[in-house]
Design an enzyme around this catalytic site. Structure first.
Site, PDB file in Angstrom:
ATOM      1  CG  ASN A  13      -1.345   1.060   1.487  1.00  0.00           C
ATOM      2  OD1 ASN A  13      -1.554   2.155   0.509  1.00  0.00           O
ATOM      3  ND2 ASN A  13      -1.816   1.767   2.956  1.00  0.00           N
ATOM      4  CD1 TRP A  14       3.609   1.139  -2.604  1.00  0.00           C
ATOM      5  CD2 TRP A  14       4.168   2.596  -4.530  1.00  0.00           C
ATOM      6  NE1 TRP A  14       4.398   0.624  -3.624  1.00  0.00           N
ATOM      7  CE2 TRP A  14       4.825   1.151  -4.249  1.00  0.00           C
ATOM      8  CE3 TRP A  14       3.724   2.998  -5.604  1.00  0.00           C
ATOM      9  CZ2 TRP A  14       5.542   0.758  -6.116  1.00  0.00           C
ATOM     10  CZ3 TRP A  14       4.494   2.591  -7.548  1.00  0.00           C
ATOM     11  CH2 TRP A  14       5.392   1.441  -6.657  1.00  0.00           C
ATOM     12  CE  LYS A  15       0.663   3.644   4.895  1.00  0.00           C
ATOM     13  NZ  LYS A  15      -0.025   3.507   6.333  1.00  0.00           N
ATOM     14  CG  HIS A  99      -5.063   2.510   5.104  1.00  0.00           C
ATOM     15  ND1 HIS A  99      -5.360   3.247   6.011  1.00  0.00           N
ATOM     16  CD2 HIS A  99      -4.236   1.140   4.905  1.00  0.00           C
ATOM     17  CE1 HIS A  99      -3.799   2.986   6.513  1.00  0.00           C
ATOM     18  NE2 HIS A  99      -3.811   1.629   5.622  1.00  0.00           N
ATOM     19  CD  GLU A 101      -3.039   6.213   6.711  1.00  0.00           C
ATOM     20  OE1 GLU A 101      -2.456   5.926   5.170  1.00  0.00           O
ATOM     21  OE2 GLU A 101      -1.499   5.036   7.273  1.00  0.00           O
ATOM     22  CD  GLU A 171      -3.540  -2.682   7.262  1.00  0.00           C
ATOM     23  OE1 GLU A 171      -2.395  -2.667   6.570  1.00  0.00           O
ATOM     24  OE2 GLU A 171      -3.953  -1.380   7.358  1.00  0.00           O
ATOM     25  N   GLY A 177       1.850   1.892  10.471  1.00  0.00           N
ATOM     26  CA  GLY A 177       3.416   3.301  10.670  1.00  0.00           C
ATOM     27  C   GLY A 177       4.108   3.934  11.682  1.00  0.00           C
ATOM     28  CB  SER A 217       4.906  -1.887  11.815  1.00  0.00           C
ATOM     29  OG  SER A 217       4.880  -0.811  11.675  1.00  0.00           O
ATOM     30  N   GLY A 238       2.773  -0.934   4.291  1.00  0.00           N
ATOM     31  CA  GLY A 238       2.943  -0.001   3.690  1.00  0.00           C
ATOM     32  C   GLY A 238       4.407   0.727   3.496  1.00  0.00           C
ATOM     33  N   GLY A 239       5.061   1.057   5.028  1.00  0.00           N
ATOM     34  CA  GLY A 239       6.423   1.659   4.403  1.00  0.00           C
ATOM     35  C   GLY A 239       7.634   0.905   3.549  1.00  0.00           C
TER      36      GLY A 239
END
Ligand code: PEP
Length: 257
Positions: A13-15, A99, A101, A171, A177, A217, A238-239
């Site tokens: 997930n590149w956001k 998600h 966010e 999640e 994150g 994470s 993500g990251g």
């Protein structure tokens, strides 16, 4: 993982990261180090505007392209929105829905999540439905109650044959994150609880066929232990999905027998 009954899926997930040019560069770097034989499916979810670039850049790599959001109406006066049919027509295979966010910053409710899941399934794509608790909710001991509610709402009105096409991502919000990961036991406990909810709603055959990912994470250091859990069928990352070498290390962890 349990590859006998369901797919293992590693999804990035590149956001709101990377330009189209950076997307091309990432794909070129990934191509060199991506293992040829993959026992897991690989998905890269990118911002809307980068989807055409991603489709071009990742073709020939057996990497499916996903979107990070969608609007549930088919068409009409919804300035700035993107429909499921538009994504499908481009060649998108997966869409992240709900998600944390989006729930937190854009007011996405369980009802909206359900409408989006329906729209994505109707268009013939796979929703990646995100659920998860806050730290406060975990400390109050309501994690499983909350997640059961999120799952029931997200799947409301969806028939069994379509539920098989859904991917669920557990999640925990406190792990996204933050560098804090759920322990492998915590991740498996909730993923197992989600499967139990699906079993109650749709029966054992459907429940065992649904891919349930862990996200929060996940990185090259913890991936192997998380993915070794029987009810953790992959990761939403993500990251670590922004760096080709780290992403490949996680894919390699999912490739283990
Ligand atoms: C995510 O955004 O879905 C996620 C899990 O992020 P990270 O891996 O950075 O915690």
């Amino acid at each position: 993982m349990n590859r006998r009954y369901r797919k293992t899926i590693i999804a990035g997930n590149w956001k709101m990261n990377k330009t189209a040019t950076e997307t091309k560069k990432f794909a070129e770097e990934l191509k060199v180090i991506l293992p040829k034989a993959k026992w897991c499916d690989v998905v890269v979810c990118v911002p809307f505007v980068n989807i055409p670039a991603a489709l071009r850049a990742f073709k020939d790599m057996r990497v499916a392209i996903g979107a990070e959001n969608v609007f549930y109406e088919k068409s009409g006066a919804y300035t700035g929105e993107v429909s499921a049919d538009m994504l499908k027509d481009l060649g998108v295979k997966y869409v992240i829905i709900g998600h944390s966010e989006r729930r937190q910053y854009f007011g996405e409710t369980d009802v909206i999540v359900n409408k989006k899941v329906q729209a994505v399934l109707e268009a013939g794509m796979h929703p990646i439905i995100c659920v998860g608790e806050s730290l406060e909710q975990r400390e109050m001991g309501v994690t499983m109650d909350l997640i059961t509610l999120q799952i029931k709402s997200a799947l409301a009105g969806i028939p069994a044959e379509k539920v098989r096409k859904c991917v669920i991502a557990y999640e925990p919000i406190w792990a996204i994150g933050t560098g804090k990961t759920a322990t492998a036991e915590q991740a498996n406990e909730v993923c197992n609880g989600i499967r139990t909810t699906i079993r109650h709603l749709y029966g054992a055959r459907v429940a065992r066929s649904v891919t349930i990912q862990y996200g929060g994470s996940m990185n090259p250091k913890n991936a192997e232990e998380l993915l070794a859990q029987p009810d953790v069928d992959g990761g939403l990352i993500g990251g670590a999905a922004l760096k080709p070498d780290q992403f490949v290390e996680i894919i390699n962890a999912a490739n283990q027998e």
